[in-house]
Motif scaffolding. Structure first.
Motif, mmCIF file in Angstrom:
data_model
loop_
_atom_site.group_PDB
_atom_site.id
_atom_site.type_symbol
_atom_site.label_atom_id
_atom_site.label_comp_id
_atom_site.label_asym_id
_atom_site.label_seq_id
_atom_site.Cartn_x
_atom_site.Cartn_y
_atom_site.Cartn_z
ATOM 1 N N PRO A 176 36.235 5.970 -22.830
ATOM 2 C CA PRO A 176 35.512 7.171 -21.860
ATOM 3 C C PRO A 176 35.677 8.566 -22.458
ATOM 4 C CG PRO A 176 37.405 6.209 -20.836
ATOM 5 C CD PRO A 176 37.281 5.249 -21.863
ATOM 6 N N ASN A 177 36.367 8.748 -23.517
ATOM 7 C CA ASN A 177 36.349 10.066 -24.167
ATOM 8 C C ASN A 177 35.282 10.413 -24.711
ATOM 9 O OD1 ASN A 177 38.981 11.262 -24.016
ATOM 10 N ND2 ASN A 177 39.903 9.450 -24.907
ATOM 11 N N SER A 195 31.829 13.372 -30.476
ATOM 12 C CA SER A 195 32.152 13.029 -29.062
ATOM 13 C C SER A 195 30.999 12.461 -28.165
ATOM 14 C CB SER A 195 32.868 14.252 -28.388
ATOM 15 O OG SER A 195 33.807 14.718 -29.002
ATOM 16 N N ARG A 196 29.735 12.630 -28.837
ATOM 17 C CA ARG A 196 28.792 11.996 -28.560
ATOM 18 C C ARG A 196 28.074 10.936 -29.358
ATOM 19 N NH1 ARG A 196 23.009 15.363 -28.752
ATOM 20 N NH2 ARG A 196 21.699 13.847 -27.682
ATOM 21 N N GLU A 225 43.229 12.279 -18.511
ATOM 22 C CA GLU A 225 42.049 12.893 -17.836
ATOM 23 C C GLU A 225 40.532 11.939 -17.745
ATOM 24 O OE1 GLU A 225 40.782 16.852 -19.164
ATOM 25 O OE2 GLU A 225 41.903 17.416 -17.234
ATOM 26 N N SER A 226 40.391 11.412 -19.199
ATOM 27 C CA SER A 226 39.213 10.638 -19.076
ATOM 28 C C SER A 226 38.998 9.468 -18.286
ATOM 29 C CB SER A 226 39.138 10.132 -20.677
ATOM 30 O OG SER A 226 39.232 11.123 -21.514
ATOM 31 N N HIS A 255 31.025 10.233 -25.011
ATOM 32 C CA HIS A 255 29.757 10.302 -24.140
ATOM 33 C C HIS A 255 28.914 9.323 -24.652
ATOM 34 C CE1 HIS A 255 26.785 11.978 -21.459
ATOM 35 N NE2 HIS A 255 26.004 12.219 -22.490
#
Lengths: 431, 379
Positions: free
Chosen positions: B296-297, B130-131, B330-331, B299
């Motif tokens: 955008p999900n 996610s990063r 959400e993102s 980072h």
């Protein structure tokens, strides 16, 4: 009839007035709720914590905002005050202030469909409103996605709003077993995290201090685990509604001597209840397990409704999430801690959740379970329909799903939920 | 056959593949490749193709919901709900496998629910970091892509370095051709209508990729050398999810605008995934996710999305930006207020369209688009 449970720490009423109120209320109950005496110590502790948080400069402290599942031990070891926006969101929910704060965020263009903890926090930052008023600006942010992906975006928003750096601790979701390279990844990030802190705070990390903090943290976590386990007794000396409140120190203050001291006190009181064979409620006919974050603004009514039917929530999947079950102390401390944070309840797949629910039902001798389908928490709520079926298949115990939101009461129909719970309890009674 | 007839023939082939429901599409797929479903550009299609399978992207359909509600809460996006519905109705029974890449919380939950149904023989959950801005995450992602390669080799076929390089070349060439179409669209919008363009893009995720490349080549060859269009349309930029559905493009262009560029998950974000052909292919497949902002999900710093979008919009010459977002995403919705503010502070107006089912509230959608385009039009 009315039951009460631990109050929020910052009520406006004085202690004496509060205690008088409790006594009046409990005396009128048909199902007597036994107030936890340690609650006053709990309140003092949390008031002290939030007082420091509100005035970090007076104590020469820097403040980091951190997600509820993030590794807090390095922060305490570096002398930083951790602030938990989720915990604060829960407080806003319990004070019924969330709706206006969510609306303030929505007014700025944030969608109503976003997590209400996040909206509450963003709304509070915009308006300076909330139970604590305007919060001090964080010096930096620490975001760990072991609880959800929402926090990635939420912390990015706040990093931009406050113009402060954010450290993102990535814990890949575990569907089955954790892979070796995943474990290595989270362990490597622990080193990065330390470097980030050293850079922000401009002083070196002390391994010795870290060990001391970890030892306190593990002690608090173990005490908390033991307290929760005591609810296996019949009657349960504390209800999950109590645990929802008394969990605050294990979230916010684990790693400090205050959390250890507090949980020792609470444990002693619970042990005494066990010895005396008294429960949180005088009448305990039905024992239930709760899944998901509480409905903070309606805890009181739900507790009242359940107890009026002789039902007590004896365990839950939420408060036990801070038990760091997978802590491997055979590993170097930093690595063991990284592994434990990567494998918490909310970062695990369906099968783990089924086993955990089934095991809680079995261990706590529950007659059934209630699942809160929480509009603001997708990781918890997706899969609950299948989870309910599977847990019932494994345990033979019925389950009920109720729809709500952890802090935003606009997504909650209390009368409908009350009707569902009454029918559910009738079903259990007739079994 | 003259150029005009050829053009119509090519467009017809794109339309044929994109107008079918999943069940019907199965008969149009190549017989020598087993289809593997996937959702997200973080799944390296090149690996699936190199193993001898067909990457088949699930992009959401306007299917009537009757089963999914028994498994999902209401606040999931259309892609999640319609994909599960398609699975439960047996529309996807032709798939040999499904690949989930960890994107959002809803997809994370869907992967678990999907596996429980046991309708598709194979499932692989590719845990993309996610990063995507650190060395540890690059090392981790490389291992995860290796794990995916092993899965494909065990279940589909051996992936030789030559096969993988050839596959990377094929997808790079496709991206180049699609980028060329994107570049020509602002002037050739009379020849390539918005709905045709959406079909061209969508077809590229469903059909045999070699045939797709041939069609793209032919398409570019038969386009007239000079465009017929006059420059009377309002240039707009389209940002949002994976929404290459012909109707949206039609509504916007019928209102007098031309979509000069987009930031869609099925659009230019796919174009950012070029893989260098002169390095180790596995290294290339890994590194590309770190070199540009894709979703955008993930980072990549708190400002990555705004910086990328603002730069792209300014480069495109668009007079306004339409955000076409899946309800409950959400993102995107977390980023939206700051993106809107960043664009509007540069004098670029924005319009938010929140959509669920593609056929939902068409009249209202058209009215809002019309009003926005009129606002952007010269008096």
């Amino acid at each position: 009839m009315r039951n009460t449970f631990s109050p929020s720490p910052l009520r406006g009423e004085g202690e004496k007035v509060w205690q008088k109120k409790i006594m009046t209320e409990t005396a009128n109950e048909t199902n007597f709720y036994r107030k936890i005496n340690s609650t006053s110590a709990y309140r003092r502790l949390m008031i002290a914590y939030y007082f420091m948080m509100k005035h970090p400069n007076w104590f020469g402290k820097k403040v980091a905002w951190i997600t509820s599942g993030g590794p807090v031990e390095p922060l305490y070891a570096m002398g930083v005050l951790p602030f938990y926006p989720e915990n604060y969101g829960a407080m806003c929910g319990a004070f019924r202030m969330s709706v206006s704060l969510c609306e303030a965020a929505e007014h700025k263009g944030y969608s109503h469909d976003l997590c209400s903890y996040a909206l509450t926090d963003i709304g509070s930052s915009f308006t300076g409103k909330g139970p604590l008023g305007r919060l001090p600006k964080p010096d930096f942010l620490v975001c760990c996605n072991n609880i959800c992906g929402t926090v990635i975006k939420w912390y990015e928003v706040q990093a931009r709003a406050f113009n402060v750096p954010v450290f993102f601790f990535d814990t890949p979701f575990i569907y089955d077993e954790i892979e070796d390279h995943t474990l290595k990844y989270v362990q490597d990030q622990m080193k990065e995290y330390i470097s980030f802190l050293e850079k922000q705070l401009k002083h070196p990390f002390s391994e010795k201090r870290f060990q001391k903090v970890c030892s306190r943290s593990f002690e608090a976590v173990n005490l908390w685990k033991e307290i929760l386990e005591m609810a296996r007794r019949h009657p349960a000396p504390l209800a999950a509604f109590d645990a929802f409140i008394h969990m605050a120190p294990v979230v916010t203050l684990r790693g400090t001597p205050w959390a250890v001291r507090y949980y020792k006190k609470l444990k002693k009181e619970m042990e005494q209840r066990v010895r005396q064979g008294v429960g949180a409620f005088a009448h305990e006919e039905i024992r239930l397990v709760w899944d998901n974050i509480p409905i903070w603004y309606d805890i009181r009514n739900l507790s009242k409704l359940l107890s009026s039917q002789g039902a007590v929530l004896v365990a839950d999947t939420y408060t036990s999430a801070w038990a760091l079950d997978q802590l491997d102390l055979a590993q170097p401390l930093m690595n063991g801690l990284a592994g434990a944070y990567a494998t918490i309840h909310l970062n695990r797949g369906f099968e783990y959740r089924v086993q955990k629910m089934a095991s809680l039902i079995q261990k706590y001798d529950a007659h059934g379970f209630i699942m809160h389908s929480n509009r603001s928490c997708k990781p918890y709520s997706l899969g609950q329909y299948d989870l309910k079926q599977e847990v019932t298949r494994l345990t033979g115990k019925p389950g009920l799903i109720i729809e709500a939101d952890h802090t935003d009461s606009r997504s909650y129909a209390p009368e409908e939920v009350e009707k569902q719970i009454r029918i559910f309890l009738d079903i259990i009674k007739t079994k | 056959m003259n150029k005009e007839t050829s053009l119509l023939k090519i467009l017809k082939e794109f339309e044929t593949i994109t107008s079918k429901g999943y069940r019907e599409i199965a008969s149009f797929l190549p017989k020598d490749r087993v289809p593997f479903g996937f959702f997200c550009p973080y799944v390296p299609e090149e690996l699936i193709h190199a193993a001898g399978a067909l990457p088949f992207r699930l992009m959401g359909t306007a299917i009537k919901m009757s089963h999914a509600q028994a498994h999902l809460p209401t606040n999931c996006c259309h892609l999640v709900k319609s994909s599960l519905e398609s699975l439960l109705q047996g529309e996807l029974d032709f798939l040999k496998g499904i690949i989930f890449s960890h994107s959002c919380d809803a997809m994370q939950g869907l992967a678990d629910i999907w596996a429980l149904q046991k309708r598709i023989p194979l499932q692989f959950n590719l845990m993309i970091a996610s990063r995507l801005n650190s060395e540890p995450s690059r090392i981790y992602l490389r291992s995860e892509i290796e794990r995916f390669k092993n899965f494909l080799e065990s279940n589909v076929g051996k992936i030789t370095p030559q096969d993988l390089k050839a596959s990377i070349r094929l997808f790079n060439r496709i991206r180049e051709k699609v980028a060329e179409i994107y570049a020509r669209r602002p002037k050739w919008y009379r020849e390539i209508s918005g709905s045709d363009f959406a079909r061209i893009i969508r077809a590229g995720y469903l059909m045999d990729r070699r045939r797709y490349l041939e069609l793209l080549d032919e398409f570019l060859n038969v386009l007239p050398e000079t465009p017929e269009g006059t420059e009377d349309s309002v240039p707009v930029y389209l940002a949002g999810n994976m929404t290459h559905d012909a109707p949206y493009f039609s509504y916007i262009e019928e209102a007098g605008a031309v979509i000069v560029q987009d930031d869609l998950c099925s659009g230019t974000r796919f174009l950012r995934l070029m893989v260098p052909e002169d390095i180790d292919p596995m290294e290339g497949l890994t590194n590309r996710y770190f070199t540009s902002f894709v979703c955008p999900n993930k980072h990549q710093g708190a400002h990555a999305h705004a910086e990328t979008l603002l730069g792209e919009v300014q480069k495109s010459g668009a007079k306004g930006v339409i955000f076409l977002l899946y309800k409950y995403c959400e993102s995107h919705f977390f980023d939206y207020p700051d993106l809107k503010q960043a664009l509007e502070s540069k004098g670029i107006p924005t319009l938010l369209l929140e959509v669920e089912d593609p056929s939902f509230s068409v009249g209202q959608l058209k009215t809002r688009i019309q009003a926005f385009i009129e606002m952007l039009s010269p008096i």
